[in-house]
Design an enzyme around this catalytic site. Structure first.
Site, PDB file in Angstrom:
ATOM      1  N   ASN A   1     -14.417   2.986   5.296  1.00 12.83           N
ATOM      2  CA  ASN A   1     -13.000   3.006   4.943  1.00 12.83           C
ATOM      3  C   ASN A   1     -12.220   4.025   5.774  1.00 12.83           C
ATOM      4  O   ASN A   1     -11.004   4.109   5.662  1.00 12.83           O
ATOM      5  CB  ASN A   1     -12.811   3.291   3.451  1.00 12.83           C
ATOM      6  CG  ASN A   1     -12.922   4.770   3.123  1.00 12.83           C
ATOM      7  OD1 ASN A   1     -13.911   5.418   3.465  1.00 12.83           O
ATOM      8  ND2 ASN A   1     -11.909   5.315   2.463  1.00 12.83           N
TER       9      ASN A   1
ATOM     10  N   GLY B   1     -17.886  -6.362  -2.976  1.00 13.83           N
ATOM     11  CA  GLY B   1     -17.379  -6.118  -1.626  1.00 13.83           C
ATOM     12  C   GLY B   1     -17.594  -4.683  -1.197  1.00 13.83           C
ATOM     13  O   GLY B   1     -18.432  -3.949  -1.747  1.00 13.83           O
TER      14      GLY B   1
ATOM     15  N   SER C   1       0.809  -1.213   0.000  1.00 12.71           N
ATOM     16  CA  SER C   1       0.000   0.000   0.000  1.00 12.71           C
ATOM     17  C   SER C   1       0.848   1.271   0.000  1.00 12.71           C
ATOM     18  O   SER C   1       1.867   1.374   0.687  1.00 12.71           O
ATOM     19  CB  SER C   1      -0.930   0.024   1.216  1.00 12.71           C
ATOM     20  OG  SER C   1      -1.662   1.232   1.250  1.00 12.71           O
ATOM     21  N   LEU C   2       0.373   2.254  -0.765  1.00  9.46           N
ATOM     22  CA  LEU C   2       1.024   3.563  -0.815  1.00  9.46           C
ATOM     23  C   LEU C   2       0.363   4.571   0.118  1.00  9.46           C
ATOM     24  O   LEU C   2       0.748   5.748   0.134  1.00  9.46           O
ATOM     25  CB  LEU C   2       0.984   4.101  -2.248  1.00  9.46           C
ATOM     26  CG  LEU C   2       1.804   3.329  -3.283  1.00  9.46           C
ATOM     27  CD1 LEU C   2       1.587   3.927  -4.660  1.00  9.46           C
ATOM     28  CD2 LEU C   2       3.272   3.328  -2.920  1.00  9.46           C
TER      29      LEU C   2
ATOM     30  N   GLY D   1     -17.659  -7.538  -9.028  1.00 10.54           N
ATOM     31  CA  GLY D   1     -17.434  -7.768  -7.608  1.00 10.54           C
ATOM     32  C   GLY D   1     -18.516  -7.126  -6.775  1.00 10.54           C
ATOM     33  O   GLY D   1     -19.353  -6.370  -7.284  1.00 10.54           O
TER      34      GLY D   1
ATOM     35  N   GLY E   1      -6.798   2.705  -9.936  1.00 16.68           N
ATOM     36  CA  GLY E   1      -7.287   3.248  -8.674  1.00 16.68           C
ATOM     37  C   GLY E   1      -6.380   4.227  -7.959  1.00 16.68           C
ATOM     38  O   GLY E   1      -6.731   4.683  -6.862  1.00 16.68           O
TER      39      GLY E   1
ATOM     40  N   ASP F   1     -14.522   6.634   0.096  1.00 15.13           N
ATOM     41  CA  ASP F   1     -14.266   5.998  -1.197  1.00 15.13           C
ATOM     42  C   ASP F   1     -15.189   6.560  -2.276  1.00 15.13           C
ATOM     43  O   ASP F   1     -14.769   6.820  -3.400  1.00 15.13           O
ATOM     44  CB  ASP F   1     -14.473   4.484  -1.103  1.00 15.13           C
ATOM     45  CG  ASP F   1     -13.286   3.753  -0.497  1.00 15.13           C
ATOM     46  OD1 ASP F   1     -12.160   4.292  -0.561  1.00 15.13           O
ATOM     47  OD2 ASP F   1     -13.490   2.653   0.033  1.00 15.13           O
TER      48      ASP F   1
ATOM     49  N   LYS G   1     -13.617  -3.706   5.423  1.00 17.31           N
ATOM     50  CA  LYS G   1     -14.475  -2.527   5.281  1.00 17.31           C
ATOM     51  C   LYS G   1     -15.898  -2.745   5.808  1.00 17.31           C
ATOM     52  O   LYS G   1     -16.577  -1.783   6.159  1.00 17.31           O
ATOM     53  CB  LYS G   1     -14.524  -2.071   3.822  1.00 17.31           C
ATOM     54  CG  LYS G   1     -13.207  -1.481   3.347  1.00 17.31           C
ATOM     55  CD  LYS G   1     -13.319  -0.872   1.966  1.00 17.31           C
ATOM     56  CE  LYS G   1     -11.991  -0.269   1.538  1.00 17.31           C
ATOM     57  NZ  LYS G   1     -12.082   0.418   0.228  1.00 17.31           N
TER      58      LYS G   1
ATOM     59  N   TYR H   1      -4.268  -0.609  -8.331  1.00 16.51           N
ATOM     60  CA  TYR H   1      -3.307   0.374  -8.834  1.00 16.51           C
ATOM     61  C   TYR H   1      -1.893  -0.157  -8.885  1.00 16.51           C
ATOM     62  O   TYR H   1      -0.970   0.549  -9.330  1.00 16.51           O
ATOM     63  CB  TYR H   1      -3.352   1.661  -8.003  1.00 16.51           C
ATOM     64  CG  TYR H   1      -2.956   1.494  -6.547  1.00 16.51           C
ATOM     65  CD1 TYR H   1      -1.618   1.479  -6.164  1.00 16.51           C
ATOM     66  CD2 TYR H   1      -3.915   1.353  -5.560  1.00 16.51           C
ATOM     67  CE1 TYR H   1      -1.249   1.330  -4.837  1.00 16.51           C
ATOM     68  CE2 TYR H   1      -3.560   1.216  -4.234  1.00 16.51           C
ATOM     69  CZ  TYR H   1      -2.233   1.206  -3.869  1.00 16.51           C
ATOM     70  OH  TYR H   1      -1.880   1.045  -2.550  1.00 16.51           O
TER      71      TYR H   1
END
Length: 270
Positions: free
Chosen positions: A81, A122, A13-14, A120, A230, A96, A60, A209
Site C-alpha cells: 500500500n 483482497g 478518497s481523503l 473478503g 476505517g 495497513d 495492492k 469510511y
C-alpha cells in the site's frame, strides 16, 4: 516533494487532505485514477515525478511486479500500500497492518475475547490477517466471496506464510467482524441479506469510511452492535507511510481524533 494515491474510482478518497494535514513539510499529494487494464500499460518510468505512492483498490497486489524490492513484511503479506521511489528505484511496503493494529488496541477493549471473522480476501484483508497475528490471535474465520480460487489462495497464505489457523465455521462466541470489501460503503451501498449475520456481543470493524457512518455500520447499530470504520486506520497508516517517505527525519505526533474532527465535514454523511 510530490506524492500520489494510485487506485481506481477513488475520487472520494481523503488521503490527499490527510497527508497534507499531517505532513511536517510542504508536499503535493494527488490522486491517480487508473483502471487495471491501464496500469498494465504503464512502467515505473511513468511515475518518475513522484517521491512515493500510496496504493489502494484494486492495485495492492498487482503493483508488486513494479517494485524493484519489497520490505520483508510486505513480501510476507503479499500486498503493497506504500511505495518509496528514490532515483527511480521502487521499494514496496505495507503500512495497513500497522494502522490496523493501532486502531484495534486503541479502540476495542478486551479485543482478544473476540473471534475475528475477515469478510473478503483482497489486499487489505491480507494486511488485516497479518495484524491479527501480531495482536495475538491464533485463529480466524474467512467469510464471504464467490471466487473460490482467490479465497483458497488467501487461506493458504494465512496457513503458511502467516501461520494462522483458519476455521471453516463461525464459532458461536462474540465475533469481531472485519469487513474488507466495498460492500456497505459508498461504492456498494446495497448490502446482501446474508452478508453478515450479527449476534449480541459482536463488534463490527468496517474498513470503509464513506459515508460516515457507513451503510453497514448503520445496519449494525440498529442491532446494538458497536462499530468502528476505517477512517482511523486510514490516518494511522498515513502516519506510518510518511515515516517511510521521510526516513523518520521528523517525529509525527498526530492526534488522530483531532484530524477526524477537522475532516468530518468532507466525509459523505448517509
Amino acid at each position: 516533494m510530490k506524492f500520489a494515491l494510485l487506485g481506481h474510482q477513488i475520487a472520494y478518497s481523503l488521503s490527499p487532505v490527510i497527508h497534507e494535514m499531517i505532513s511536517p513539510i510542504e508536499l503535493k499529494y494527488e490522486i491517480i485514477d487508473i483502471s487495471p487494464d491501464e496500469l498494465h500499460k504503464k512502467t515505473p518510468d511513468s511515475f518518475l515525478d513522484y517521491s512515493g505512492l500510496n496504493i489502494t483498490i484494486p492495485h495492492k497486489q498487482s503493483i508488486i511486479p513494479y517494485c524493484h524490492t519489497l520490505d520483508p513484511v510486505a513480501k510476507k503479506i503479499g500486498a503493497v500500500n506504500t511505495v518509496e521511489i528514490r532515483e527511480g528505484i521502487w521499494k514496496g511496503y505495507n503500512t495497513d497492518y500497522l494502522g490496523f493494529i493501532r486502531t484495534v488496541k486503541d479502540n476495542i477493549s478486551n479485543f482478544l475475547s473476540y473471534h475475528p471473522v475477515i469478510v473478503g480476501y483482497g489486499g487489505v484483508a491480507k494486511a488485516v490477517a497479518f495484524g491479527l497475528g501480531k495482536l495475538g490471535f491464533t485463529a480466524i474465520t474467512v467469510h464471504g466471496g464467490k471466487l473460490k480460487e482467490e479465497r483458497d489462495e488467501f487461506i493458504d497464505i494465512l496457513r503458511t506464510s502467516l501461520n494462522v489457523n483458519v476455521f471453516d465455521l463461525i464459532p458461536e462466541i462474540p465475533r469481531l467482524w472485519i469487513n474488507c470489501t466495498p460492500v456497505g460503503g459508498v461504492k456498494i451501498p446495497g448490502i446482501p441479506k446474508d452478508f453478515i449475520s450479527f449476534d449480541e456481543g459482536d463488534y463490527l470493524y468496517d474498513m470503509n469510511y464513506s459515508p460516515f457512518p457507513t451503510f453497514l455500520e448503520k445496519k449494525a447499530k440498529q442491532l446494538n452492535i458497536p462499530t468502528m470504520n476505517g477512517i482511523k486506520m486510514l490516518i494511522c497508516q498515513a502516519i506510518e507511510t510518511q515515516k517511510i517517505w521521510m526516513k523518520n527525519e521528523v517525529h509525527l505526533d498526530v492526534d488522530v481524533n483531532s484530524i477526524i474532527n477537522s475532516i468530518a465535514h468532507l466525509i459523505t454523511v448517509s
